[in-house]
Design a protein around this motif. Structure first.
Motif, short mmCIF file in Angstrom:
data_model
loop_
_atom_site.label_atom_id
_atom_site.label_comp_id
_atom_site.label_asym_id
_atom_site.label_seq_id
_atom_site.Cartn_x
_atom_site.Cartn_y
_atom_site.Cartn_z
N GLY A 24 50.80 21.45 9.27
CA GLY A 24 52.37 21.77 9.10
C GLY A 24 52.57 23.18 9.77
N HIS A 25 51.64 23.76 10.67
CA HIS A 25 51.94 24.80 11.11
C HIS A 25 52.48 24.63 12.69
CE1 HIS A 25 48.32 26.05 8.75
NE2 HIS A 25 48.99 27.03 8.72
N ALA A 26 52.92 25.76 13.18
CA ALA A 26 53.76 25.59 14.68
C ALA A 26 52.45 25.39 15.65
CB ALA A 26 54.35 26.73 14.84
N TYR A 27 53.03 24.58 16.75
CA TYR A 27 51.91 24.84 17.80
C TYR A 27 52.56 24.37 19.15
CZ TYR A 27 52.94 19.65 17.85
OH TYR A 27 53.39 18.41 18.15
N SER A 28 52.03 24.65 20.05
CA SER A 28 52.53 24.52 21.51
C SER A 28 51.34 23.88 22.22
CB SER A 28 53.07 25.79 21.93
OG SER A 28 52.20 26.64 22.28
N SER A 29 51.82 23.49 23.45
CA SER A 29 50.76 22.94 24.48
C SER A 29 51.29 22.74 25.82
CB SER A 29 50.13 21.64 24.04
OG SER A 29 51.34 20.58 24.26
N GLN A 30 50.76 23.01 26.69
CA GLN A 30 51.08 22.84 28.08
C GLN A 30 50.17 22.43 29.06
OE1 GLN A 30 52.16 26.91 29.62
NE2 GLN A 30 50.07 27.38 29.68
N HIS A 31 50.40 21.91 30.41
CA HIS A 31 49.82 21.20 31.04
C HIS A 31 50.39 21.33 32.65
CE1 HIS A 31 46.55 18.64 32.77
NE2 HIS A 31 47.35 17.99 33.34
N ILE A 32 49.43 21.78 33.50
CA ILE A 32 50.01 21.99 34.75
C ILE A 32 48.85 21.32 35.66
CG2 ILE A 32 50.44 23.48 36.65
CD1 ILE A 32 51.32 25.50 34.53
N SER A 33 49.31 20.35 36.58
CA SER A 33 48.39 19.77 37.45
C SER A 33 48.90 20.21 38.84
CB SER A 33 48.02 18.30 37.56
OG SER A 33 47.50 18.12 36.20
N ARG A 34 48.31 21.05 39.86
CA ARG A 34 48.74 21.32 40.90
C ARG A 34 47.92 20.38 41.97
NH1 ARG A 34 48.97 27.35 42.04
NH2 ARG A 34 49.79 26.67 44.18
N HIS A 35 48.69 19.63 42.78
CA HIS A 35 48.15 19.15 44.16
C HIS A 35 48.82 19.57 45.65
CE1 HIS A 35 47.22 16.26 40.67
NE2 HIS A 35 48.64 16.40 40.36
N ASP A 36 49.00 20.78 45.33
CA ASP A 36 49.44 21.14 46.79
C ASP A 36 48.70 20.90 47.85
OD1 ASP A 36 51.42 22.54 45.07
OD2 ASP A 36 50.50 24.32 45.01
#
Length: 139
Positions: A24-36
């Motif tokens: 029940g805790h707060a969470y965050s996630s992120q994902h970045i895929s660069r294909h430049d």
């Protein structure tokens, strides 16, 4: 180096999310895929603009922009719930984001844009109805 830092941040976020999610805790996630694509030199021709030096050229760099990006935040204590996903391939961008409004409704925005058609967004509001449960006490 930038990609390594992003990967480290993503791994830490996922680990924190997995630890806190079940409790029940707060969470965050992120994902970045660069294909430049690789950066290419671009010669930019300038003009004098009254400085008396004639024409000036300088070199700039351009890499074909291509990426996928997403993040999510969920904090049951503050009620902050939101997510976003965006993809870019050259000048074409598509994505969505959603968030929970203070009144309990959810706003979802789907968008896309490019240099030919411009930017377009579709906004939807969804209200989640809460049905109260009545408890009858028998004495």
């Amino acid at each position: 180096m930038f990609s390594k830092v992003l990967c480290l941040v993503a791994v830490i976020s996922v680990a924190a999310a997995q630890y806190g999610h079940g409790h029940g805790h707060a969470y965050s996630s992120q994902h970045i895929s660069r294909h430049d694509g690789p950066a290419h030199a671009v010669h930019v021709h300038g003009h004098d603009h009254g400085h008396g030096h004639g024409h000036h050229d300088h070199v700039d760099y351009y890499a074909y922009p291509k990426y996928d990006f997403e993040y999510k935040v969920s904090d049951p204590h503050t009620g902050d719930h939101k997510s976003q996903h965006e993809s870019r391939d050259g000048d074409h961008v598509t994505g969505y984001y959603s968030l929970h409004e203070p009144d309990g409704s959810e706003r979802t925005v789907h968008y896309h844009g490019d240099k030919h058609s411009g930017f377009h967004a579709t906004v939807k509001h969804q209200t989640h109805h809460i049905v109260p449960h009545h408890h009858h006490h028998h004495y």
